[in-house]
Design an enzyme around this catalytic site. Structure first.
Site, PDB file in Angstrom:
ATOM      1  N   ARG A  29       1.022  -1.306   0.197  1.00  0.00           N
ATOM      2  CA  ARG A  29      -0.183   0.282   0.530  1.00  0.00           C
ATOM      3  C   ARG A  29       0.683   1.294  -0.072  1.00  0.00           C
ATOM      4  NH1 ARG A  29      -4.753   1.947   1.749  1.00  0.00           N
ATOM      5  NH2 ARG A  29      -4.918   4.343   1.350  1.00  0.00           N
ATOM      6  N   ARG A  76      -4.992   1.870  -5.338  1.00  0.00           N
ATOM      7  CA  ARG A  76      -4.827   1.020  -4.359  1.00  0.00           C
ATOM      8  C   ARG A  76      -4.945  -0.427  -3.936  1.00  0.00           C
ATOM      9  NH1 ARG A  76      -8.591   4.166  -0.415  1.00  0.00           N
ATOM     10  NH2 ARG A  76      -7.766   5.297  -1.653  1.00  0.00           N
ATOM     11  N   ASP A 130     -10.642  -1.005   5.999  1.00  0.00           N
ATOM     12  CA  ASP A 130     -11.405   0.738   7.238  1.00  0.00           C
ATOM     13  C   ASP A 130     -11.242  -0.245   8.222  1.00  0.00           C
ATOM     14  OD1 ASP A 130     -10.052   2.667   4.961  1.00  0.00           O
ATOM     15  OD2 ASP A 130     -11.881   1.823   4.407  1.00  0.00           O
TER      16      ASP A 130
END
Length: 159
Positions: free
Chosen positions: A81, A90, A95
């Site tokens: 990343r 990405r 998240d």
């Protein structure tokens, strides 16, 4: 604590990356993978590049929210990343969407994730694995689906 993780990728072998990331969530210390949604494909929002592959996973963990965030960032780094600019394409994005029923607002972490109610690629996989889930401070996740109905998203075939 029961936590929900949003997973996305649109660089490289995105579908394989998302499946590997789901497996890696279960390898975080003091954490167990409970279930994961199907994989979905969605067009980038406020970004460019190829379509994303997305999923949501439910985990149980005894880690604090901040320690869990650090573990998620380590997994992202392991998949290469990079963060050259906001909403850049990405290799992997993880998240922390929800952490039990907590509401967290620090410089490092906002839970519930601040844009989760605006994203079909979060809501649809989340509701697949937790149909009656409430978003702390906002109400039932199902009530936000109509607001994202125009976003292009479809479930990928299993396998």
């Amino acid at each position: 604590m029961l936590a929900y993780i949003g997973i996305g990728a649109n660089l490289g072998a995105a579908q394989d990356t998302v499946q590997q990331a789901i497996a890696r969530l279960g390898q975080i210390p003091a954490t167990q993978l409970q279930r994961a949604s199907s994989l979905y494909s969605s067009a980038p929002i406020d970004s460019s590049g190829d379509d994303y592959v997305n999923a949501v996973a439910a985990i149980t963990t005894s880690l604090s929210a901040n320690d869990l965030l650090l573990a998620l960032q380590e997994i992202e780094q392991a998949f290469g990343r990079e963060r050259p600019y906001r909403n850049a394409p990405r290799t992997l994005d993880l998240d922390l969407l929800l952490y039990a029923d907590q509401q967290i607002a620090t410089a490092q972490l906002s839970v519930p994730h601040p844009r989760m109610t605006e994203r079909a690629f979060v809501l649809l996989p989340l509701l697949e694995i937790a149909a009656k889930i409430d978003i702390p401070g906002q109400g039932p996740a199902q009530t936000f689906v109509a607001g994202v109905a125009q976003q292009a998203i479809f479930r990928l075939p299993a396998g």
